[in-house]
Motif scaffolding. Structure first.
Motif, PDB file in Angstrom:
ATOM      1  N   ARG A 116       1.028   4.186  -2.839  1.00  0.00           N
ATOM      2  CA  ARG A 116       0.769   5.596  -2.518  1.00  0.00           C
ATOM      3  C   ARG A 116       1.944   6.469  -2.913  1.00  0.00           C
ATOM      4  O   ARG A 116       1.776   7.574  -3.447  1.00  0.00           O
ATOM      5  CB  ARG A 116       0.494   5.751  -1.011  1.00  0.00           C
ATOM      6  CG  ARG A 116      -0.865   5.260  -0.552  1.00  0.00           C
ATOM      7  CD  ARG A 116      -2.010   6.029  -1.208  1.00  0.00           C
ATOM      8  NE  ARG A 116      -2.025   7.420  -0.864  1.00  0.00           N
ATOM      9  CZ  ARG A 116      -2.763   7.955   0.103  1.00  0.00           C
ATOM     10  NH1 ARG A 116      -3.535   7.166   0.841  1.00  0.00           N
ATOM     11  NH2 ARG A 116      -2.748   9.253   0.336  1.00  0.00           N
ATOM     12  N   ASN A 129       1.987   7.115  -6.415  1.00  0.00           N
ATOM     13  CA  ASN A 129       0.770   7.808  -6.837  1.00  0.00           C
ATOM     14  C   ASN A 129       0.029   7.035  -7.929  1.00  0.00           C
ATOM     15  O   ASN A 129      -0.360   7.581  -8.966  1.00  0.00           O
ATOM     16  CB  ASN A 129       1.102   9.222  -7.334  1.00  0.00           C
ATOM     17  CG  ASN A 129      -0.131  10.116  -7.383  1.00  0.00           C
ATOM     18  OD1 ASN A 129      -1.086   9.915  -6.626  1.00  0.00           O
ATOM     19  ND2 ASN A 129      -0.118  11.093  -8.278  1.00  0.00           N
ATOM     20  N   VAL A 130      -0.173   5.755  -7.670  1.00  0.00           N
ATOM     21  CA  VAL A 130      -0.823   4.881  -8.644  1.00  0.00           C
ATOM     22  C   VAL A 130      -2.302   5.266  -8.797  1.00  0.00           C
ATOM     23  O   VAL A 130      -3.035   5.375  -7.814  1.00  0.00           O
ATOM     24  CB  VAL A 130      -0.706   3.401  -8.194  1.00  0.00           C
ATOM     25  CG1 VAL A 130      -1.517   2.489  -9.099  1.00  0.00           C
ATOM     26  CG2 VAL A 130       0.761   2.984  -8.196  1.00  0.00           C
ATOM     27  N   VAL A 131      -2.713   5.467 -10.035  1.00  0.00           N
ATOM     28  CA  VAL A 131      -4.061   5.942 -10.328  1.00  0.00           C
ATOM     29  C   VAL A 131      -5.120   4.943  -9.855  1.00  0.00           C
ATOM     30  O   VAL A 131      -6.155   5.340  -9.295  1.00  0.00           O
ATOM     31  CB  VAL A 131      -4.225   6.209 -11.844  1.00  0.00           C
ATOM     32  CG1 VAL A 131      -5.673   6.595 -12.162  1.00  0.00           C
ATOM     33  CG2 VAL A 131      -3.276   7.306 -12.293  1.00  0.00           C
ATOM     34  N   LEU A 149      -5.104   2.817  -7.382  1.00  0.00           N
ATOM     35  CA  LEU A 149      -5.295   2.908  -5.933  1.00  0.00           C
ATOM     36  C   LEU A 149      -6.057   4.170  -5.574  1.00  0.00           C
ATOM     37  O   LEU A 149      -6.980   4.144  -4.749  1.00  0.00           O
ATOM     38  CB  LEU A 149      -3.942   2.888  -5.215  1.00  0.00           C
ATOM     39  CG  LEU A 149      -4.000   3.072  -3.696  1.00  0.00           C
ATOM     40  CD1 LEU A 149      -4.776   1.939  -3.042  1.00  0.00           C
ATOM     41  CD2 LEU A 149      -2.596   3.179  -3.105  1.00  0.00           C
ATOM     42  N   ARG A 150      -5.676   5.283  -6.182  1.00  0.00           N
ATOM     43  CA  ARG A 150      -6.340   6.555  -5.883  1.00  0.00           C
ATOM     44  C   ARG A 150      -7.831   6.491  -6.221  1.00  0.00           C
ATOM     45  O   ARG A 150      -8.674   6.977  -5.458  1.00  0.00           O
ATOM     46  CB  ARG A 150      -5.667   7.678  -6.670  1.00  0.00           C
ATOM     47  CG  ARG A 150      -6.113   9.076  -6.246  1.00  0.00           C
ATOM     48  CD  ARG A 150      -5.243  10.167  -6.830  1.00  0.00           C
ATOM     49  NE  ARG A 150      -5.354  10.262  -8.277  1.00  0.00           N
ATOM     50  CZ  ARG A 150      -4.370  10.004  -9.123  1.00  0.00           C
ATOM     51  NH1 ARG A 150      -3.191   9.601  -8.657  1.00  0.00           N
ATOM     52  NH2 ARG A 150      -4.535  10.120 -10.427  1.00  0.00           N
ATOM     53  N   GLU A 151      -8.169   5.879  -7.350  1.00  0.00           N
ATOM     54  CA  GLU A 151      -9.573   5.776  -7.747  1.00  0.00           C
ATOM     55  C   GLU A 151     -10.346   4.838  -6.820  1.00  0.00           C
ATOM     56  O   GLU A 151     -11.519   5.082  -6.536  1.00  0.00           O
ATOM     57  CB  GLU A 151      -9.665   5.308  -9.195  1.00  0.00           C
ATOM     58  CG  GLU A 151      -9.192   6.357 -10.201  1.00  0.00           C
ATOM     59  CD  GLU A 151      -9.403   5.920 -11.634  1.00  0.00           C
ATOM     60  OE1 GLU A 151      -9.645   4.711 -11.855  1.00  0.00           O
ATOM     61  OE2 GLU A 151      -9.340   6.780 -12.531  1.00  0.00           O
ATOM     62  N   CYS A 152      -9.685   3.772  -6.359  1.00  0.00           N
ATOM     63  CA  CYS A 152     -10.337   2.866  -5.405  1.00  0.00           C
ATOM     64  C   CYS A 152     -10.664   3.602  -4.101  1.00  0.00           C
ATOM     65  O   CYS A 152     -11.762   3.458  -3.552  1.00  0.00           O
ATOM     66  CB  CYS A 152      -9.432   1.665  -5.113  1.00  0.00           C
ATOM     67  SG  CYS A 152      -9.287   0.498  -6.480  1.00  0.00           S
ATOM     68  N   ILE A 153      -9.718   4.402  -3.620  1.00  0.00           N
ATOM     69  CA  ILE A 153      -9.911   5.165  -2.387  1.00  0.00           C
ATOM     70  C   ILE A 153     -11.023   6.196  -2.564  1.00  0.00           C
ATOM     71  O   ILE A 153     -11.898   6.350  -1.699  1.00  0.00           O
ATOM     72  CB  ILE A 153      -8.605   5.854  -1.959  1.00  0.00           C
ATOM     73  CG1 ILE A 153      -7.556   4.798  -1.578  1.00  0.00           C
ATOM     74  CG2 ILE A 153      -8.845   6.805  -0.791  1.00  0.00           C
ATOM     75  CD1 ILE A 153      -6.185   5.376  -1.325  1.00  0.00           C
ATOM     76  N   GLN A 154     -11.025   6.874  -3.710  1.00  0.00           N
ATOM     77  CA  GLN A 154     -12.060   7.870  -3.984  1.00  0.00           C
ATOM     78  C   GLN A 154     -13.440   7.230  -4.055  1.00  0.00           C
ATOM     79  O   GLN A 154     -14.425   7.795  -3.570  1.00  0.00           O
ATOM     80  CB  GLN A 154     -11.748   8.593  -5.305  1.00  0.00           C
ATOM     81  CG  GLN A 154     -10.558   9.539  -5.216  1.00  0.00           C
ATOM     82  CD  GLN A 154     -10.180  10.118  -6.574  1.00  0.00           C
ATOM     83  OE1 GLN A 154     -10.683   9.687  -7.611  1.00  0.00           O
ATOM     84  NE2 GLN A 154      -9.277  11.088  -6.572  1.00  0.00           N
ATOM     85  N   TYR A 189       0.834  -1.198   0.000  1.00  0.00           N
ATOM     86  CA  TYR A 189       0.000   0.000   0.000  1.00  0.00           C
ATOM     87  C   TYR A 189       0.875   1.257   0.000  1.00  0.00           C
ATOM     88  O   TYR A 189       0.614   2.224  -0.739  1.00  0.00           O
ATOM     89  CB  TYR A 189      -0.915  -0.002   1.226  1.00  0.00           C
ATOM     90  CG  TYR A 189      -1.724   1.260   1.397  1.00  0.00           C
ATOM     91  CD1 TYR A 189      -2.854   1.495   0.629  1.00  0.00           C
ATOM     92  CD2 TYR A 189      -1.344   2.238   2.338  1.00  0.00           C
ATOM     93  CE1 TYR A 189      -3.597   2.658   0.770  1.00  0.00           C
ATOM     94  CE2 TYR A 189      -2.081   3.402   2.493  1.00  0.00           C
ATOM     95  CZ  TYR A 189      -3.201   3.608   1.703  1.00  0.00           C
ATOM     96  OH  TYR A 189      -3.919   4.768   1.866  1.00  0.00           O
ATOM     97  N   LYS A 203     -14.556   6.413  -0.499  1.00  0.00           N
ATOM     98  CA  LYS A 203     -14.919   7.661   0.191  1.00  0.00           C
ATOM     99  C   LYS A 203     -16.268   8.188  -0.286  1.00  0.00           C
ATOM    100  O   LYS A 203     -17.077   8.680   0.493  1.00  0.00           O
ATOM    101  CB  LYS A 203     -13.831   8.714  -0.023  1.00  0.00           C
ATOM    102  CG  LYS A 203     -12.568   8.462   0.772  1.00  0.00           C
ATOM    103  CD  LYS A 203     -11.557   9.568   0.543  1.00  0.00           C
ATOM    104  CE  LYS A 203     -10.299   9.368   1.395  1.00  0.00           C
ATOM    105  NZ  LYS A 203      -9.295  10.426   1.162  1.00  0.00           N
TER     106      LYS A 203
END
Length: 485
Positions: A464, A467-469, A471-476, A460, A479
């Motif tokens: 982070r 800045n893997v896209v 992962l960022r989209e999964c987190i977004q 993880y 949320k």
């Protein structure tokens, strides 16, 4: 036809989320129920059911005949098409059940097990009952009703599993496993009918069956080849090695490996075909969607399977005991190729979404034939060397699928490498660091927990940091769901 990409993105993300819940929860529950049931059964009990597995599996392939896949591949299936496939499946299911019913004494004679006559006639009811739910399952997959699919699957597993636990305590022996399959099939059929708006009627025509016959037969042949391959390997390995322990070690290792990669592959496969069909007429977007799915698959698959390879020794010792310690090296090898298996699912859904079931069929047939060649070429070197060769071939065979992916939507080999290799290398480095950092821990339970936690946190953190896209989209997405609540 232009596709609403934001809506598609939301539906895909939601489908992947429920696919993850479905597959991971199903695997965990299957494991727990299996342990509770198998502790009260003998190998002979499970062996009787195992002897009949190939008949049930191939009969299940024949009754659906690939027409459910054809429905999913339609842009907008009509009620009449659903009706046609529904009644065809029931007709095929009934005919096949009658054939197997009267063949039961022959099956019992072949295996020298008289008990199989009555057992097979009851067990085969499971696939006949399942024929009533094939069209409704296609409807749910087509409409990406992944939340509902998860609920139905979990309900069926819990009800049939609980029934099996009660029956095994009542000393019903091998009949426990037969009842478990029949109850599971019945609950799945009932659950799907409760959620699906479409209901079968007598208004149908077999014209749709004739129109999609060629496509569906390609799917059918592929399913039968794969089913036969999964079951016939036991016979081949038993013939080659003449040692049940060696064969048992391989298949126990393969079981754990397949449970892991099927969790990821099932999650992706649950949404891949309907999503790819929806963007099929928009070439650039289709390529973008496919590559994004490939990155997401690699993002999950490599840490999951490499992670299982990392903890395989302590995992086996803590779950099924020291008597199975010899499967550890085999499991570690299989996990390397297992990390690539969910990518096969993605490629298969791509060619099927373009109506090319012939490509899917021939690539699978060739893969099975080459696998057999690899097995016969390396078996004299011992099981471990043979598994190394088998695993290496399965990784390399992805190249054959890549050739056709390029022809269909223009995804190049360089695109594949860019999308997959970074996740593979990151996962490999993380697992290597975790292995070295935990060498001093001797308690197996502690080692298992520390390695899983450390590997998860490190992977993880690397994602982070880079800045893997994905992962960022999964987190977004997660949320956004919390905010809506």
């Amino acid at each position: 036809m232009h596709v609403d990409m934001e809506n598609l993105k939301e539906k895909t993300a939601r489908g992947l989320m429920w696919g993850a819940v479905n597959n991971s929860t199903m695997q965990v529950l299957n494991l727990l129920i299996g342990i509770l049931v198998l502790r009260h059964l003998t190998p002979e009990d499970t062996g009787l059911i195992g002897m009949l597995a190939i008949f049930s599996a191939i009969a299940g392939n024949l009754q659906s005949s690939g027409f459910s896949t054809a429905l999913i591949n339609e842009k907008a299936p009509t009620k009449e098409q659903y009706n046609s496939v529904f009644w065809f499946n029931i007709l095929m299911g009934g005919v096949l059940y009658l054939i197997l019913f009267f063949s039961a004494p022959l099956i019992a004679w072949f295996f020298h097990q008289p008990r199989l006559t009555d057992l097979s006639r009851f067990l085969f009811l499971a696939f006949f009952i399942s024929s009533f739910g094939i069209s409704t399952n296609a409807y749910m997959v087509k409409n990406m009703m992944n939340r509902e699919i998860t609920i139905v699957n979990l309900s069926a597993l819990l009800i049939s599993g609980t029934s099996a636990i009660i029956m095994v305590w009542c000393d019903m022996a091998y009949w426990t496993l037969a009842w478990q399959q029949v109850i599971n099939a019945a609950v799945l059929v009932i659950g799907r009918f409760l959620y699906v708006k479409w209901k079968p009627t007598w208004h149908f025509s077999f014209d749709y069956i004739r129109q999609t016959f060629s496509f569906s037969m390609g799917i059918l042949v592929t399913m039968i080849v794969n089913t036969a391959n999964q079951n016939v390997l036991t016979v081949i390995f038993g013939r080659l090695f003449h040692d049940a322990r060696v064969v048992g070690n391989f298949f126990q290792a393969y079981k754990w490996d397949s449970m892991a990669f099927q969790t990821v592959g099932g999650m992706v496969g649950q949404v891949a075909q309907p999503v790819l069909v929806s963007v099929r007429e928009e070439h650039n977007r289709e390529q973008q969607v496919f590559r994004k799915m490939m990155r997401f698959t690699a993002f999950l698959s490599f840490p999951a399977l490499f992670g299982l390879a990392l903890v395989s020794r302590e995992f086996i010792l803590c779950t099924i005991g020291e008597k199975w310690i010899n499967i550890v090296p085999l499991l570690q090898i299989l996990c390397i190729s297992g990390a690539f298996m969910p990518l096969y699912t993605l490629y298969q859904n791509l060619v099927i979404s373009h109506g090319r079931s012939d490509i899917n069929m021939w690539l699978n047939i060739c893969q099975v034939l080459f696998q057999m060649g690899v097995i016969f070429a390396f078996y004299r070197e011992g099981m471990t060397m043979m598994v190394v060769a088998y695993s290496a071939f399965n990784i390399l065979w992805l190249g054959a699928w890549q050739i056709f992916a390029k022809r269909i939507i223009g995804v190049s080999t360089m695109d594949f490498l860019k999308d997959v290799v970074p996740f593979m290398l990151c996962a490999a480095v993380v697992m290597g660091v975790c292995h070295l950092a935990t060498l001093s821990i001797t308690n197996n339970w502690l080692l298992l927990g520390v390695r899983l936690l450390l590997a998860g946190l490190l992977y993880y953190g690397v994602m982070r940091l880079m800045n893997v896209v994905i992962l960022r989209e999964c987190i977004q997405f997660v949320k956004s769901k919390k905010v809506k609540k």
